[in-house]
Design a protein around this motif. Structure first.
Motif, PDB file in Angstrom:
ATOM      1  N   UNK A   1       9.773   0.853   3.700  1.00  0.00           N
ATOM      2  CA  UNK A   1       8.854   1.050   4.818  1.00  0.00           C
ATOM      3  C   UNK A   1       8.992  -0.045   5.876  1.00  0.00           C
ATOM      4  N   UNK A   2       8.901  -1.299   5.472  1.00  0.00           N
ATOM      5  CA  UNK A   2       8.779  -2.392   6.436  1.00  0.00           C
ATOM      6  C   UNK A   2      10.030  -3.234   6.614  1.00  0.00           C
ATOM      7  N   UNK A   3      11.054  -3.029   5.786  1.00  0.00           N
ATOM      8  CA  UNK A   3      12.250  -3.843   5.909  1.00  0.00           C
ATOM      9  C   UNK A   3      13.033  -3.544   7.175  1.00  0.00           C
ATOM     10  N   UNK A   4      13.994  -4.428   7.492  1.00  0.00           N
ATOM     11  CA  UNK A   4      14.883  -4.174   8.624  1.00  0.00           C
ATOM     12  C   UNK A   4      15.650  -2.878   8.369  1.00  0.00           C
ATOM     13  N   UNK A   5      15.664  -1.997   9.355  1.00  0.00           N
ATOM     14  CA  UNK A   5      16.290  -0.702   9.157  1.00  0.00           C
ATOM     15  C   UNK A   5      15.431   0.248   8.358  1.00  0.00           C
ATOM     16  N   UNK A   6      14.157  -0.122   8.146  1.00  0.00           N
ATOM     17  CA  UNK A   6      13.250   0.739   7.413  1.00  0.00           C
ATOM     18  C   UNK A   6      12.543   1.728   8.318  1.00  0.00           C
ATOM     19  N   UNK A   7      11.617   2.464   7.744  1.00  0.00           N
ATOM     20  CA  UNK A   7      10.908   3.508   8.490  1.00  0.00           C
ATOM     21  C   UNK A   7      10.160   2.934   9.688  1.00  0.00           C
ATOM     22  N   UNK A   8       9.626   1.721   9.531  1.00  0.00           N
ATOM     23  CA  UNK A   8       8.832   1.147  10.602  1.00  0.00           C
ATOM     24  C   UNK A   8       9.667   0.857  11.854  1.00  0.00           C
ATOM     25  N   UNK A   9      10.947   0.540  11.704  1.00  0.00           N
ATOM     26  CA  UNK A   9      11.803   0.314  12.888  1.00  0.00           C
ATOM     27  C   UNK A   9      11.870   1.575  13.745  1.00  0.00           C
ATOM     28  N   UNK A  10      12.086   2.705  13.098  1.00  0.00           N
ATOM     29  CA  UNK A  10      12.152   4.000  13.797  1.00  0.00           C
ATOM     30  C   UNK A  10      10.823   4.284  14.482  1.00  0.00           C
ATOM     31  N   UNK A  11       9.734   4.123  13.741  1.00  0.00           N
ATOM     32  CA  UNK A  11       8.408   4.420  14.292  1.00  0.00           C
ATOM     33  C   UNK A  11       8.073   3.488  15.452  1.00  0.00           C
TER      34      UNK A  11
ATOM     35  N   UNK B   1      19.004   9.488   9.340  1.00  0.00           N
ATOM     36  CA  UNK B   1      18.689   8.280   8.569  1.00  0.00           C
ATOM     37  C   UNK B   1      17.204   8.231   8.215  1.00  0.00           C
ATOM     38  N   UNK B   2      16.358   8.597   9.175  1.00  0.00           N
ATOM     39  CA  UNK B   2      14.915   8.557   8.948  1.00  0.00           C
ATOM     40  C   UNK B   2      14.528   9.518   7.821  1.00  0.00           C
ATOM     41  N   UNK B   3      15.101  10.698   7.829  1.00  0.00           N
ATOM     42  CA  UNK B   3      14.771  11.663   6.784  1.00  0.00           C
ATOM     43  C   UNK B   3      15.269  11.186   5.424  1.00  0.00           C
ATOM     44  N   UNK B   4      16.445  10.560   5.384  1.00  0.00           N
ATOM     45  CA  UNK B   4      16.965  10.056   4.108  1.00  0.00           C
ATOM     46  C   UNK B   4      16.025   8.999   3.543  1.00  0.00           C
ATOM     47  N   UNK B   5      15.555   8.094   4.398  1.00  0.00           N
ATOM     48  CA  UNK B   5      14.647   7.049   3.932  1.00  0.00           C
ATOM     49  C   UNK B   5      13.308   7.623   3.483  1.00  0.00           C
ATOM     50  N   UNK B   6      12.817   8.636   4.198  1.00  0.00           N
ATOM     51  CA  UNK B   6      11.585   9.291   3.763  1.00  0.00           C
ATOM     52  C   UNK B   6      11.773   9.927   2.389  1.00  0.00           C
ATOM     53  N   UNK B   7      12.916  10.552   2.195  1.00  0.00           N
ATOM     54  CA  UNK B   7      13.184  11.185   0.903  1.00  0.00           C
ATOM     55  C   UNK B   7      13.254  10.138  -0.214  1.00  0.00           C
ATOM     56  N   UNK B   8      13.880   8.987   0.073  1.00  0.00           N
ATOM     57  CA  UNK B   8      13.942   7.909  -0.922  1.00  0.00           C
ATOM     58  C   UNK B   8      12.541   7.376  -1.222  1.00  0.00           C
ATOM     59  N   UNK B   9      11.722   7.239  -0.181  1.00  0.00           N
ATOM     60  CA  UNK B   9      10.356   6.739  -0.400  1.00  0.00           C
ATOM     61  C   UNK B   9       9.523   7.754  -1.196  1.00  0.00           C
TER      62      UNK B   9
ATOM     63  N   UNK C   1      19.718   2.757  11.471  1.00  0.00           N
ATOM     64  CA  UNK C   1      18.404   2.632  12.096  1.00  0.00           C
ATOM     65  C   UNK C   1      18.257   1.260  12.747  1.00  0.00           C
ATOM     66  N   UNK C   2      18.662   0.216  12.028  1.00  0.00           N
ATOM     67  CA  UNK C   2      18.525  -1.147  12.540  1.00  0.00           C
ATOM     68  C   UNK C   2      19.331  -1.348  13.819  1.00  0.00           C
ATOM     69  N   UNK C   3      20.599  -0.957  13.785  1.00  0.00           N
ATOM     70  CA  UNK C   3      21.461  -1.198  14.945  1.00  0.00           C
ATOM     71  C   UNK C   3      21.077  -0.326  16.131  1.00  0.00           C
ATOM     72  N   UNK C   4      20.800   0.950  15.873  1.00  0.00           N
ATOM     73  CA  UNK C   4      20.526   1.867  16.981  1.00  0.00           C
ATOM     74  C   UNK C   4      19.159   1.600  17.605  1.00  0.00           C
ATOM     75  N   UNK C   5      18.149   1.352  16.782  1.00  0.00           N
ATOM     76  CA  UNK C   5      16.836   1.066  17.377  1.00  0.00           C
ATOM     77  C   UNK C   5      16.872  -0.232  18.155  1.00  0.00           C
TER      78      UNK C   5
END
Length: 934
Positions: A233-243, A278-286, A337-341
């Motif tokens: 959720x909160x790590x670099x490249x995590x869901x919060x970066x996208x949000x 990437x966002x959907x993959x991370x949501x699925x992992x979470x 996510x990290x690089x693009x955001x």
């Protein structure tokens, strides 16, 4: 076939309608059964391969259905009993629930909105003002029973605006709110008020606060997406970066989705696709983390990774291969996510507040209007480099390397346009480009710029050029490292190693001053940087000795870069032996001239020693945040000093002069009760590595301790076998030190370890020495096992009493060891590494006449006692012991002989001893409740 939401809606109609006259607060079990049923439905759909976003939206929809039925039932009951309609109200979803993105165990955040002048504060006011629904929040535990992690507030529109303008998180929660139930006009009033009074005119302030919050969060969670135990959720490249990117774009341009950003030209279609995937993959992992653990677990810890991978469809029989595939996919998406955001954030930061939403063409036009100096097709503006035109790399592909050299010389960085253009031009990195001598020369010049190499190579890696130019490094991208002490992926570890080496050049930290001076003396820094860049290229799951394979690859890369054969040999040698000095500090007896001489022969000459020492420092400091410490520093310096003296051929007279100087320093610390003969006896009866590992003050304290022990021997009424025990607090290290001085009787070390364990003390490290007349001087760094803190005074007293009883032979040592093994384990401060495999290795080659037994195992209280009791029972004589604890793992090295004074070289004897040690280690109980790390 009905969709998930259609199935949920049909089930809600069947299960959630209340019988006439029933109140919601009387129907807890009805609502609970509905939630359990729908959660199970979602879990099956998730395991069947549904997307992460679909599951999250379906869960939010299920809660919508429940809350809508609940509120309608409460409204109907009120109308029936009060005979009048209630006040205007609305139930509003905020936060993640407002986005309709709710993972299985995510928090539920609700706003109960009303139109009264002030929010009622008492039950009487609630009833009088027509807000009976508040009983669900304040007069009942219904919602909290259903949702233990409920976040709720009751406010009118004005109060919402006031709170939002005081708190960044509240404002963010409101901009992604959603009406769940109630008065739509009231909700639209809230939307308008937030837009006019919270957003308009405050855009730049919000974005500044959002970026500052983003920076603090990234720093807290490691500042890299390439952690091997990432926070989803909160790590670099995590869901919060996208949000976070969506929130900023909404404030500045009114965009609520990534698709809207792409439609307006603020991101490319390819960037949009990669980010959403990437966002959907991370949501699925979470989602899987939540389903698998049954709680809101957001850290992909190593023990969880095999099961999470399997449940997400990674079905390899090899556990290591399964983890590699899953984590490589995860880390690739997190890195995107990290690089693009970050790239899009930079674009938005450069753009002025528009009156109308800009297109990408308008954005580029705004950039072109900025003027700057053009050098070799590169325009430098405000610390960033822009392309003078879109064909600069087509015209001259070598510019792909030169742009980084120009950046390094000017302390500039790539603009988003330049980074994008480089990525689009990577097809120009052909075999011809890789063989271009001018490109080689530029790259080596970059590596030769001490203190400024790492930022350039990191940017080169982020745009994909470094991996294309050196494919061996490219294959390391997001590569999982299976060693327990590595917290970063292979590529991130290497880049951080380069940063640590850079930092030595200008460090003001005096504890690193010795290495700064070494760096200043290095003649060819580009060889050191190249070796550090390539030191882990041979690391794969299949290759046990990665350094040998890495040396071959490094030699090939160095030859391709046009280095001379001597330079190629130097780079390959550094890669082949990059762990040599660290291992020597742990395994060798530096008081043995023969061992030091063999090590010096491997090193060869002083320049190799300088570079290898610097590589070791950078490599160790980049492995984890805590691996480098004072012990590692002193151990490496001792190895350096011993090898340096051997390489210089320092005569015995100089060694003796150094010993005499140390004696003079020790005498300044001693009290008048210590005679000269005691000092001479101490210096004459201990090995050289004792003096190399201690400062003058510590040696003086040991002499005083021996004096006290020998003085006690003169008391006719005393037990001559009882030791003298001294405790000391080490607040700067967060632990205690206990020293034991007594007679070195057979099995003494195992008895000391047993006493410590019985007293409830966890051993972090141990150093054992014996004077030639049979007096032991053992020192332990320890923690209180119950608290994970320095040992409490009452525990110290109990331990001292046990040590005197056990070493004084007033307690049966066999019975003591049995009790130690049976003692329940307490939870230590560090997390239990139960997944860490037990490794036991025998080495009869390093030290003639001795066997080195290296043991790696999860660190648990009583572990050292278990190991030493096996040695005692097998009549193994310990010549030297190095005990240490790192990141929850015990790493112990013992120099041993059998009872006849010979090394243990018989394979059958080794196999028997290995099995006994393994059984003893596995018999040590695990902590009852190791705390989570994350």
């Amino acid at each position: 076939m009905a969709s998930l939401q259609e199935q949920i809606q049909a089930d809600a109609r069947e299960r959630l309608v209340l019988p006439p006259g029933r109140r919601p607060i009387d129907e807890l079990e009805r609502y609970r059964r509905f939630l359990e049923f729908e959660n199970h439905r979602l879990k099956l759909a998730h395991r069947d391969g549904r997307s992460g976003l679909e599951i999250c939206r379906a869960r939010a929809f299920a809660l919508d259905c429940l809350l809508q039925h609940l509120m309608e039932a409460a409204r109907a009951y009120y109308v029936t009993t009060a005979g009048a309609p209630p006040a205007r109200t609305a139930l509003v979803a905020v936060g993640g629930y407002g986005r309709a993105e709710l993972c299985p165990h995510s928090d539920l955040d609700l706003l109960f909105l009303h139109d009264l002048p002030h929010t009622p504060r008492s039950a009487h006011q609630v009833a009088a003002r027509g807000l009976p629904f508040l009983e669900l929040f304040d007069g009942s535990t219904l919602l909290f029973d259903l949702f233990p992690k409920l976040g709720q507030s009751v406010r009118n529109v004005a109060e919402c605006v006031e709170w939002a303008n005081q708190d960044l998180r509240t404002k963010t929660a409101l901009i992604e709110s959603r009406l769940v139930w109630g008065d739509r006009e009231l909700y639209e009033e809230l939307e308008k008020a937030v837009r006019v009074r919270c957003i308009r005119g405050r855009e730049e302030e919000y974005i500044r606060e959002r970026l500052a919050d983003q920076e603090a969060r990234r720093e807290k969670y490691g500042n890299t997406p390439c952690l091997q135990e990432p926070h989803v959720k909160n790590g670099c490249g995590g869901l919060r970066d996208y949000q976070n990117l969506i929130w900023m774009a909404h404030f500045r341009f009114g965009c609520r989705t990534m698709a809207e950003l792409a439609k307006r030209g603020l991101v490319t279609e390819e960037e949009c696709r990669q980010l959403n995937e990437a966002y959907d993959f991370l949501l699925r992992a979470r989602n899987e983390l939540h389903f698998h653990t049954g709680r809101a677990e957001d850290v992909l810890k190593r023990p969880l990774q095999p099961a999470v991978a399997r449940n997400l469809g990674y079905l390899e029989r090899s556990l290591a291969r399964r983890i590699e595939r899953f984590m490589s996919d995860y880390l690739r998406h997190a890195r995107n996510i990290h690089l693009l955001t970050r790239t899009v954030e930079q674009r938005l930061a450069w753009m002025p507040q528009p009156r109308r939403l800009p297109t990408l063409r308008q954005f580029l036009h705004h950039r072109r209007r900025r003027r700057g100096r053009v050098v070799d097709g590169f325009r430098f503006v405000d610390g960033q480099v822009f392309p003078a035109n879109s064909r600069i790399f087509v015209e001259d592909p070598a510019r792909l390397m030169r742009v980084f050299q120009q950046n390094q010389l000017r302390g500039a960085s790539l603009s988003p346009e330049m980074a994008a253009l480089i990525r689009q031009s990577l097809a120009l990195v052909t075999p011809k480009f890789r063989a271009d001598p001018h490109v080689h020369e530029t790259f080596l010049e970059i590596l030769g710029h001490r203190g400024a190499v790492a930022p350039v190579l990191r940017e080169m890696h982020e745009v994909g050029l470094l991996g294309k130019f050196i494919p061996a490094f490219g294959r390391m991208t997001v590569r999982v490292q299976h060693e327990f002490f590595h917290i970063y992926t292979a590529d991130e570890h290497t880049l951080m190693s380069l940063e640590k080496l850079d930092a030595l050049w200008t460090t003001a930290d005096e504890s690193l001053g010795f290495y700064r001076e070494l760096f200043q003396e290095v003649e060819r820094p580009e060889l050191l940087y190249l070796a550090l860049l390539l030191h882990d290229v041979g690391r794969t799951r299949e290759v046990r000795e990665h350094a040998k394979r890495g040396a071959r690859i490094a030699a090939s890369v160095a030859r391709r870069l046009g280095l001379s054969s001597a330079d190629v040999d130097t780079v390959a040698w550094l890669v082949r032996h990059h762990g040599l000095l660290a291992q020597a500090g742990l395994r060798l007896d530096l008081s043995d001239p023969a061992q030091v001489r063999r090590l010096a022969e491997q090193v060869g000459h002083e320049e190799n020693l300088r570079m290898l020492t610097l590589l070791t420092v950078a490599d160790t400091r980049a492995t984890s945040r805590t691996l480098w410490n004072g012990f590692k520093d002193s151990a490496l310096r001792r190895v350096f000093a011993a090898v340096w003296r051997s390489l210089k051929g320092e005569p015995v007279e100089q060694l003796e002069e150094r010993r005499q100087q140390l004696k003079r320093e020790v005498r300044r610390y001693l009290t008048t009760r210590i005679g000269e003969d005691e000092v001479e006896a101490h210096f004459g009866n201990l090995p050289e590595h004792y003096f190399a590992s201690r400062q003058a003050g510590e040696i003086a304290a040991d002499i005083e301790l021996v004096h006290d022990f020998l003085e006690a021997q003169q008391d006719p009424g005393a037990n001559a076998l009882e030791p003298v025990v001294v405790w000391r607090e080490l607040p700067h290290r967060g632990c205690s030190q206990v020293k034991v001085c007594g007679w070195d009787l057979p099995g003494a070390l195992s008895r000391i370890a047993a006493a410590l364990s019985l007293a409830g003390i966890n051993i972090l490290s141990a150093r054992a020495f014996t004077r030639t007349e049979g007096i032991l001087l053992d020192s332990f760094l320890v923690l209180d096992a119950d608290t994970g803190e320095p040992v409490r005074p009452r525990v110290q007293e109990r331990c001292t009493r046990l040590l005197r009883q056990i070493l004084g032979r007033r307690e049966n040592p066999v019975e003591c060891l049995r009790r130690c093994r049976q003692r329940p384990a307490n939870a230590p401060r560090i997390a239990d590494r139960a997944w860490l495999p037990v490794e036991i290795r025998f080495d009869n080659d390093t030290v003639p006449g001795r066997t080195l037994i290296e043991i790696q195992a999860p660190d648990r209280m009583g572990l050292l006692c278990a190991i030493l009791s096996v040695f005692a029972e097998e009549e193994i004589d310990i010549q030297l012991a190095r005990i240490s604890t790192e990141l929850g793992a015990a790493i112990d090295v013992f120099h041993v002989r059998d009872k006849a004074g010979k090394p243990i070289d018989d394979p059958a004897r080794q196999a028997k001893l290995r099995e006994r040690l393994r059984q003893a280690i596995e018999g040590v109980p695990a902590p009852a409740a190791a705390p989570a790390v994350g």
